[in-house]
Scaffold this active site. Structure first.
Site, PDB file in Angstrom:
ATOM      1  N   ALA A  43      26.005  24.223 -39.885  1.00 57.81           N
ATOM      2  CA  ALA A  43      26.855  25.543 -39.239  1.00 57.81           C
ATOM      3  C   ALA A  43      28.138  24.279 -38.745  1.00 57.81           C
ATOM      4  O   ALA A  43      27.399  23.933 -37.954  1.00 57.81           O
ATOM      5  CB  ALA A  43      26.356  26.404 -38.732  1.00 57.81           C
ATOM      6  N   ASP A  44      29.102  24.931 -37.585  1.00 56.77           N
ATOM      7  CA  ASP A  44      30.524  24.165 -36.909  1.00 56.77           C
ATOM      8  C   ASP A  44      30.756  25.999 -36.471  1.00 56.77           C
ATOM      9  O   ASP A  44      31.280  26.884 -36.234  1.00 56.77           O
ATOM     10  CB  ASP A  44      31.329  24.004 -37.640  1.00 56.77           C
ATOM     11  CG  ASP A  44      31.510  23.082 -36.967  1.00 56.77           C
ATOM     12  OD1 ASP A  44      31.279  21.801 -35.938  1.00 56.77           O
ATOM     13  OD2 ASP A  44      32.663  23.718 -36.076  1.00 56.77           O
ATOM     14  N   THR A  45      30.806  25.537 -34.721  1.00 61.12           N
ATOM     15  CA  THR A  45      30.768  26.782 -33.708  1.00 61.12           C
ATOM     16  C   THR A  45      32.120  25.841 -33.348  1.00 61.12           C
ATOM     17  O   THR A  45      32.268  25.174 -32.842  1.00 61.12           O
ATOM     18  CB  THR A  45      29.984  26.995 -33.079  1.00 61.12           C
ATOM     19  OG1 THR A  45      28.538  27.949 -34.139  1.00 61.12           O
ATOM     20  CG2 THR A  45      30.413  28.306 -32.475  1.00 61.12           C
ATOM     21  N   GLY A  49      31.109  28.748 -38.831  1.00 62.53           N
ATOM     22  CA  GLY A  49      31.339  28.611 -40.708  1.00 62.53           C
ATOM     23  C   GLY A  49      30.260  28.588 -40.452  1.00 62.53           C
ATOM     24  O   GLY A  49      29.323  27.261 -39.686  1.00 62.53           O
TER      25      GLY A  49
END
Length: 199
Positions: A71-73, A108
């Site tokens: 994930a990426d925030t 994501g």
């Protein structure tokens, strides 16, 4: 199909580890070597999807039997990405920008499994209370904003910054659990089996 006993979280984030562990699942952590750089003028949604996918691909390389979650925030204010602050002064700058406004948190999320792959994005709107200079300085000096997208942590002292949210709370923490569950389901790992995976 069987449960994904070889579950890997491709993230060094303690918040994501805590969220996944809260489900009672056993997993290992494998931190991928991916440079988290945003392209000039890149759309926030596209940025987090690109980075989550790159992290998942890096972690999955050479491990075809595993289930990889990456994930990426980012925090987006008026279409501009606010990443992690480079200093306490930078954190104060970000908090000043967010004060009294509504921003969007994009995460994501990518899943690679032996049965296929899924990738998507979750968005949550967060409204901040109006903050004075002393309040901004006090929160920045608490140190909680260090290494946090948008310079705050909703699950900690930063909860007092938030007037309200619209969308998935866990997405703001860093891992949208509902979307992850749906992605697992699309790959054949049903909700019933997800509950049975609890150790």
């Amino acid at each position: 199909m069987g449960c994904p006993v070889n579950l890997v979280l491709a993230s060094g984030s303690p918040r994501r580890r805590e969220l996944l562990a809260s489900l009672g699942w056993q997993f290992t952590v494998r931190i991928p070597t991916v440079e988290e750089v945003f392209l000039d003028g890149e759309d926030p949604e596209k940025a987090v999807v690109r980075l989550a996918g790159a992290k998942a691909e890096a972690a999955a390389s050479g491990h075809p039997d595993e289930w990889i979650v990456a994930a990426d925030t980012v925090v987006s204010l008026e279409g501009k990405i606010l990443g992690k602050p480079s200093s306490r002064g930078d954190a104060s700058r970000m908090l000043s920008l967010l004060s009294g406004k509504t921003h969007t948190v994009f995460t994501g999320i990518a899943v690679i499994s032996p049965y296929g792959r899924e990738i998507g994005v979750e968005a949550t709107d967060v409204s901040f209370r109006t903050l004075g200079e002393d309040e901004i300085r006090a929160y920045a000096e608490s140190g909680e904003c260090d290494d946090k997208a948008g310079a705050y942590a909703i699950q900690g002292l930063g909860a007092l910054l938030v007037e309200g949210i619209r969308g998935d709370y866990f997405n703001v923490v860093g891992l949208p659990l509902y979307r992850l569950s749906r992605m697992f389901g699309s790959l054949g790992f049903s909700l019933s089996d997800q509950w049975r995976l609890k150790r």
